[in-house]
Design a protein around this motif. Structure first.
Motif, mmCIF file in Angstrom:
data_model
loop_
_atom_site.group_PDB
_atom_site.id
_atom_site.type_symbol
_atom_site.label_atom_id
_atom_site.label_comp_id
_atom_site.label_asym_id
_atom_site.label_seq_id
_atom_site.Cartn_x
_atom_site.Cartn_y
_atom_site.Cartn_z
ATOM 1 N N ARG A 1 0.904 -1.393 0.286
ATOM 2 C CA ARG A 1 0.111 -0.221 -0.138
ATOM 3 C C ARG A 1 1.169 1.324 0.086
ATOM 4 N NH1 ARG A 1 -2.271 -0.254 6.325
ATOM 5 N NH2 ARG A 1 -0.507 0.126 7.167
ATOM 6 N N GLN A 2 0.049 2.243 -0.600
ATOM 7 C CA GLN A 2 0.871 4.304 -0.288
ATOM 8 C C GLN A 2 0.184 4.845 0.057
ATOM 9 O OE1 GLN A 2 2.483 4.799 -4.150
ATOM 10 N NE2 GLN A 2 4.258 5.431 -3.766
ATOM 11 N N ALA A 3 0.722 5.604 0.707
ATOM 12 C CA ALA A 3 -0.421 7.043 1.629
ATOM 13 C C ALA A 3 -0.130 7.742 0.826
ATOM 14 C CB ALA A 3 -0.370 6.228 3.371
ATOM 15 N N PRO A 4 -0.738 8.438 1.200
ATOM 16 C CA PRO A 4 -0.290 9.676 0.284
ATOM 17 C C PRO A 4 0.905 10.752 0.776
ATOM 18 C CG PRO A 4 -2.810 9.999 0.739
ATOM 19 C CD PRO A 4 -1.897 8.741 2.078
ATOM 20 N N GLY A 5 2.155 11.097 0.588
ATOM 21 C CA GLY A 5 2.824 11.176 0.989
ATOM 22 C C GLY A 5 4.170 10.433 1.347
ATOM 23 N N LYS A 6 3.978 9.083 1.814
ATOM 24 C CA LYS A 6 4.375 8.029 1.623
ATOM 25 C C LYS A 6 5.459 7.145 0.893
ATOM 26 C CE LYS A 6 2.282 8.277 6.952
ATOM 27 N NZ LYS A 6 2.030 7.423 7.765
ATOM 28 N N GLU A 7 6.163 6.199 1.765
ATOM 29 C CA GLU A 7 6.786 5.319 0.195
ATOM 30 C C GLU A 7 5.732 4.177 0.809
ATOM 31 O OE1 GLU A 7 11.620 6.570 0.664
ATOM 32 O OE2 GLU A 7 10.602 3.784 1.326
ATOM 33 N N ASP B 1 -5.214 3.214 7.220
ATOM 34 C CA ASP B 1 -5.277 2.281 6.228
ATOM 35 C C ASP B 1 -5.427 3.094 5.124
ATOM 36 O OD1 ASP B 1 -6.292 0.190 8.697
ATOM 37 O OD2 ASP B 1 -3.898 -0.041 8.360
ATOM 38 N N THR B 2 -5.642 4.369 5.228
ATOM 39 C CA THR B 2 -6.136 4.850 3.907
ATOM 40 C C THR B 2 -4.361 4.763 2.880
ATOM 41 O OG1 THR B 2 -7.987 6.395 5.804
ATOM 42 C CG2 THR B 2 -6.380 6.871 3.196
ATOM 43 N N ALA B 3 -5.327 4.522 2.051
ATOM 44 C CA ALA B 3 -3.911 4.340 1.174
ATOM 45 C C ALA B 3 -4.302 3.650 -0.414
ATOM 46 C CB ALA B 3 -2.804 3.092 1.783
ATOM 47 N N VAL B 4 -3.612 3.594 -1.379
ATOM 48 C CA VAL B 4 -4.090 2.908 -2.204
ATOM 49 C C VAL B 4 -3.111 1.331 -1.930
ATOM 50 C CG1 VAL B 4 -3.526 2.498 -5.293
ATOM 51 C CG2 VAL B 4 -3.855 4.812 -4.371
ATOM 52 N N TYR B 5 -3.860 0.864 -2.905
ATOM 53 C CA TYR B 5 -3.779 -1.068 -2.039
ATOM 54 C C TYR B 5 -3.064 -1.910 -4.083
ATOM 55 C CZ TYR B 5 -4.446 -0.285 2.963
ATOM 56 O OH TYR B 5 -4.499 -0.421 4.386
ATOM 57 N N TYR B 6 -1.639 -2.469 -3.565
ATOM 58 C CA TYR B 6 -1.645 -3.123 -4.874
ATOM 59 C C TYR B 6 -1.526 -4.983 -4.276
ATOM 60 C CZ TYR B 6 -0.336 1.981 -6.579
ATOM 61 O OH TYR B 6 0.010 2.967 -6.749
#
Length: 126
Positions: A37-43, A89-94
């Motif tokens: 997962r990638q949260a805004p502004g994070k790796e 847990d808010t993020a884009v999940y891959y």
């Protein structure tokens, strides 16, 4: 193999969410699958993975035991269940497939995954 993650959306804290990873092109049974997962502004970070056989599943401590990965090779699908979702847990999940077929351990390193699906956005908010 091509992968496509889906099932994201807006979910309330303490709810339930199941993300799906659909594979095509080749059988997903050949590959260990990792979820990131990638949260805004994070790796982008690793949140769990399952070997091709399904016998080994590993989660990092940051998940706190709230995530469950399963696979249904007959349907060419892998799932990530998120229990008690939290705002963090808010993020884009891959979902991604290990570059080495039939690896017997879960690899947490992003660079070891060659096949990536488009992500699905998860937003946890009341």
């Amino acid at each position: 193999v091509q992968l496509q993650a889906s099932g994201g959306g807006l979910v309330q804290p303490g709810g339930f969410l199941r993300l799906s990873c659909a594979a095509s092109g080749r059988s997903v049974s050949r590959y260990a699958i990792g979820w990131f997962r990638q949260a805004p502004g994070k790796e982008r970070e690793f949140v769990g993975g399952v070997t091709s056989s399904g016998t080994n599943i590993w989660y990092p401590d940051i998940i706190g035991g709230r995530f469950t990965i399963s696979r249904d090779d007959a349907k060419n699908m892998v799932y990530l269940q998120v229990n008690d979702p939290k705002p963090e847990d808010t993020a884009v999940y891959y979902c991604a497939a290990d570059r080495v077929p039939f690896r017997t351990v879960v690899i947490t390193t992003e660079g070891e995954y060659d096949y990536w699906g488009q992500g699905t956005q998860v937003t946890v908010s009341s």
